[in-house]
Write a protein that holds these residues in place. Structure first.
Motif, PDB file in Angstrom:
ATOM      1  N   PRO A 185       0.783  -1.243   0.000  1.00  0.00           N
ATOM      2  CA  PRO A 185       0.000   0.000   0.000  1.00  0.00           C
ATOM      3  C   PRO A 185       0.813   1.290   0.000  1.00  0.00           C
ATOM      4  CG  PRO A 185      -1.093  -1.599   1.376  1.00  0.00           C
ATOM      5  CD  PRO A 185       0.212  -2.230   0.943  1.00  0.00           C
ATOM      6  N   GLU A 186       1.869   1.368   0.802  1.00  0.00           N
ATOM      7  CA  GLU A 186       2.588   2.646   0.892  1.00  0.00           C
ATOM      8  C   GLU A 186       3.350   2.966  -0.394  1.00  0.00           C
ATOM      9  OE1 GLU A 186       3.520  -0.168   2.051  1.00  0.00           O
ATOM     10  OE2 GLU A 186       5.669  -0.319   2.460  1.00  0.00           O
ATOM     11  N   ALA A 189       0.200   3.714  -3.329  1.00  0.00           N
ATOM     12  CA  ALA A 189      -0.568   4.958  -3.252  1.00  0.00           C
ATOM     13  C   ALA A 189       0.070   6.084  -4.085  1.00  0.00           C
ATOM     14  CB  ALA A 189      -0.763   5.375  -1.796  1.00  0.00           C
ATOM     15  N   LEU A 209      -4.669  -1.880   0.544  1.00  0.00           N
ATOM     16  CA  LEU A 209      -4.748  -0.419   0.397  1.00  0.00           C
ATOM     17  C   LEU A 209      -6.155   0.133   0.650  1.00  0.00           C
ATOM     18  CD1 LEU A 209      -3.448   2.304  -0.305  1.00  0.00           C
ATOM     19  CD2 LEU A 209      -3.728   1.749  -2.734  1.00  0.00           C
ATOM     20  N   TYR A 212      -7.320   1.761   3.923  1.00  0.00           N
ATOM     21  CA  TYR A 212      -6.916   3.123   4.296  1.00  0.00           C
ATOM     22  C   TYR A 212      -7.844   4.181   3.694  1.00  0.00           C
ATOM     23  CZ  TYR A 212      -2.742   0.977   6.162  1.00  0.00           C
ATOM     24  OH  TYR A 212      -1.893   0.205   6.901  1.00  0.00           O
ATOM     25  N   TYR A 214     -10.510   5.125   4.665  1.00  0.00           N
ATOM     26  CA  TYR A 214     -11.130   5.965   5.693  1.00  0.00           C
ATOM     27  C   TYR A 214     -10.344   7.268   5.858  1.00  0.00           C
ATOM     28  CZ  TYR A 214     -13.965   1.904   6.746  1.00  0.00           C
ATOM     29  OH  TYR A 214     -14.836   0.856   6.639  1.00  0.00           O
ATOM     30  N   MET A 215      -9.139   7.328   5.281  1.00  0.00           N
ATOM     31  CA  MET A 215      -8.409   8.599   5.225  1.00  0.00           C
ATOM     32  C   MET A 215      -8.839   9.294   3.938  1.00  0.00           C
ATOM     33  SD  MET A 215      -4.638   7.141   6.248  1.00  0.00           S
ATOM     34  CE  MET A 215      -3.860   8.730   6.580  1.00  0.00           C
ATOM     35  N   VAL A 218      -6.619   9.228   0.859  1.00  0.00           N
ATOM     36  CA  VAL A 218      -6.490   7.906   0.233  1.00  0.00           C
ATOM     37  C   VAL A 218      -7.754   7.598  -0.567  1.00  0.00           C
ATOM     38  CG1 VAL A 218      -6.157   5.440   0.642  1.00  0.00           C
ATOM     39  CG2 VAL A 218      -4.904   7.112   2.019  1.00  0.00           C
TER      40      VAL A 218
END
Ligand SMILES: [Zn+2]
Length: 300
Positions: A185-186, A189, A209, A212, A214-215, A218
């Motif tokens: 994921p990091e 993104a 991924l 995330y 909920y951010m 993202v």
């Protein structure tokens, strides 16, 4: 009696099932695996294990018939050796032409770092009816490094040609297995920023991924992003499907098996073991894929 309305059951019964993540190889590769193991390091890294099956278009269609799959998206393999992607793209083009109502195809380009030949190949497969690129391995292609070599150019071409991209992804945690790579994921993104306007499918639930999303930033980056269920029975409890719908919404989840890695029946059972309601299940099994294909197919 409490229960789901019959309407839902009938929708499920009559619905189209689309497998968005399958693989096939040419007869040449299927009949002489050793030659290709010797020749190509990327192929060797995944297919040295004799239990990793190599199947052809005919075997794929037979498996679809057995499991009641209406259509499949066939992916190629990200060969490292110049010329191999092109030849295997031909096998996919030929399979799609032979089974136009059962198969749609994606091609691959190699990491030979020759932008002109890559651009030419993307145009060629598009003209031959393939809908995009996949399954590409961002790690092997150098796309996770800084600077991202050649990636913007490919993204631009996909955008201009209204093509899609299906990428292999991995989880940053959990058990090791062949194919567990650095596309986590990091690292995914930042890559997605370059892909706006290109419908992108992150295989294997995007390595997590979508959780995330909920951010807000993202969620924004995931606007054009779909995730598939390929190989998920090896990775997660079936309730991950409920979690994916909660985090990423019900409209961008695609049924994928990773055949021949998994038989379709196994992944269909897995979907059944989730707690998805009948509507979300129908979307996952075919509705979302049909909508995505309708979005890109008119360009052909
Ligand atoms: Zn994969």
């Amino acid at each position: 009696m409490e229960g789901k309305p019959f309407l839902h059951i009938s929708i499920l019964y009559h619905m189209m099932v689309i497998d968005f993540h399958t693989h096939l190889f040419s007869d040449a590769v299927a009949s002489d695996r050793q030659h290709y193991l010797d020749a190509d390091p990327a192929f060797r890294s995944v297919y040295s294990n004799p239990e990793s099956r190599i199947t052809t278009a005919d075997q794929l269609v037979e498996a679809m018939d057995r499991a009641g799959i209406n259509r499949s998206v066939v992916c190629g393999f990200g060969w490292e050796t110049p010329g191999f992607c092109e030849r295997e793209n031909d096998a996919i083009i030929e399979a799609v032409q032979r089974h136009p109502d059962r198969l749609v195809g994606l091609g691959t380009v190699s990491g030979d770092r020759n932008p002109d030949s890559t651009a030419k190949e993307i145009r060629r497969i598009r003209d031959a009816g393939l809908l995009g690129l996949g399954e590409l391995r961002p790690d092997a292609l150098g796309w996770l490094d800084d600077p991202i070599y050649g990636f913007d150019r490919i993204a631009t071409q996909l955008r201009e040609n209204q093509m899609i991209l299906l990428m292999h992804t991995s989880e940053p945690v959990g058990h090791a297995y062949p194919g567990k790579e650095r596309a986590t994921p990091e690292r995914l993104a930042p890559l997605l920023k370059h892909l706006s306007g290109v419908p992108t499918i992150l295989a294997h639930a995007g390595g997590g991924l979508p959780f995330y999303a909920y951010m807000p930033e993202v969620a924004d980056a995931l606007t054009d992003v779909y995730v598939d269920t390929a190989a998920l029975p090896y990775l997660y409890h079936p309730s991950v499907l409920d979690a994916l719908v909660a985090a990423h919404g019900p409209d961008r989840l695609l049924f994928g098996t990773d055949f021949p890695l998994m038989e379709p029946e196994r992944v269909l059972r897995y979907v059944d073991e989730s707690n998805l309601n009948a509507d979300d299940k129908a979307r996952l099994l075919g509705g979302n894929a049909a909508a995505l294909l309708a979005l890109i197919a008119p360009a052909r």
